[in-house]
Design a protein around this motif. Structure first.
Motif, mmCIF file in Angstrom:
data_model
loop_
_atom_site.group_PDB
_atom_site.id
_atom_site.type_symbol
_atom_site.label_atom_id
_atom_site.label_comp_id
_atom_site.label_asym_id
_atom_site.label_seq_id
_atom_site.Cartn_x
_atom_site.Cartn_y
_atom_site.Cartn_z
ATOM 1 N N TYR A 123 64.784 46.524 25.452
ATOM 2 C CA TYR A 123 65.385 46.463 24.477
ATOM 3 C C TYR A 123 66.230 47.822 24.096
ATOM 4 C CZ TYR A 123 65.237 46.421 19.159
ATOM 5 O OH TYR A 123 65.732 46.691 17.993
ATOM 6 N N ARG A 124 65.821 48.868 24.395
ATOM 7 C CA ARG A 124 66.702 49.794 24.135
ATOM 8 C C ARG A 124 67.929 49.895 24.812
ATOM 9 N NH1 ARG A 124 64.418 54.894 22.386
ATOM 10 N NH2 ARG A 124 65.523 55.822 23.976
ATOM 11 N N LEU A 125 67.991 49.135 26.057
ATOM 12 C CA LEU A 125 69.051 48.994 26.962
ATOM 13 C C LEU A 125 69.981 48.257 26.223
ATOM 14 C CD1 LEU A 125 70.550 49.774 29.650
ATOM 15 C CD2 LEU A 125 69.445 47.911 30.568
ATOM 16 N N ALA A 126 69.515 46.968 25.703
ATOM 17 C CA ALA A 126 70.297 46.060 24.972
ATOM 18 C C ALA A 126 71.040 46.561 23.836
ATOM 19 C CB ALA A 126 69.437 44.741 24.626
ATOM 20 N N ARG A 127 70.344 47.359 23.058
ATOM 21 C CA ARG A 127 70.936 47.981 21.895
ATOM 22 C C ARG A 127 71.986 49.066 22.576
ATOM 23 N NH1 ARG A 127 71.380 46.406 17.584
ATOM 24 N NH2 ARG A 127 71.206 48.409 16.593
ATOM 25 N N ALA A 128 71.648 49.737 23.624
ATOM 26 C CA ALA A 128 72.854 50.597 24.030
ATOM 27 C C ALA A 128 74.022 49.809 24.453
ATOM 28 C CB ALA A 128 72.278 51.397 25.359
ATOM 29 N N TYR A 129 73.824 48.723 25.119
ATOM 30 C CA TYR A 129 74.897 47.807 25.559
ATOM 31 C C TYR A 129 75.704 47.413 24.281
ATOM 32 C CZ TYR A 129 73.978 46.582 30.465
ATOM 33 O OH TYR A 129 73.963 46.768 31.921
#
Length: 155
Positions: A123-129
């Motif tokens: 989830y955090r990676l998706a937000r960072a993307y």
């Protein structure tokens, strides 16, 4: 926050209602074309009748996806794991500056690489993307986070 959520729900409901009206009109036009009886209008009518079904499928899929993402966002918020972007420099448009977004992305990607099967990291990676401007990978990674969270809930 509650007032903003209410406005978003009302806007979504209005859009869905407008689309439903449009789909009904399309369906009626398709039926009229089919009733014409000639080959070309019948084929066109059948094609037009497919459009409302595709539209309904897209609306349902989009709403389901949005609800899944909201569920994860609530869990992340409740667990205190949201990405802190409050102090990152921003462009006049409000978007995070590219270098700052890239630095945030690199940090979050390292966390994800340490535990890629944890939905929270996905989830955090998706937000960072998303902050870095890579919407395609953000959507793909968010789908992975939703699937991982579902697996966690079911086990």
């Amino acid at each position: 926050m509650k007032n903003r959520s209410t406005r978003v729900v009302v806007a979504i409901a209005a859009i869905v209602a407008a689309l439903a009206f449009y789909f009904v009109l399309l369906g009626q036009r398709g039926i009229v074309l089919i009733q014409d009886g000639r080959a070309v209008p019948v084929v066109l009518g059948i094609a037009v009748l497919v459009l409302p079904f595709l539209g309904v499928w897209m609306v349902v899929a989009t709403i389901r996806s949005g609800l899944s993402h909201q569920h994860l966002a609530r869990r992340i918020h409740d667990e205190g794991l949201e990405l802190d972007v409050a102090d990152l420099p921003r462009r006049p448009s409000g978007r995070i500056e590219r270098d700052a977004a890239d630095t945030l992305f690199a940090q979050v990607k390292r966390e994800w690489e340490a535990d890629p099967d944890n939905w929270r990291n996905s989830y955090r990676l998706a937000r960072a993307y998303d902050y870095a401007g890579d919407r395609g990978r953000a959507r793909e990674t968010m789908r992975r986070a939703v699937a991982l969270e579902k697996l966690e809930r079911e086990s």
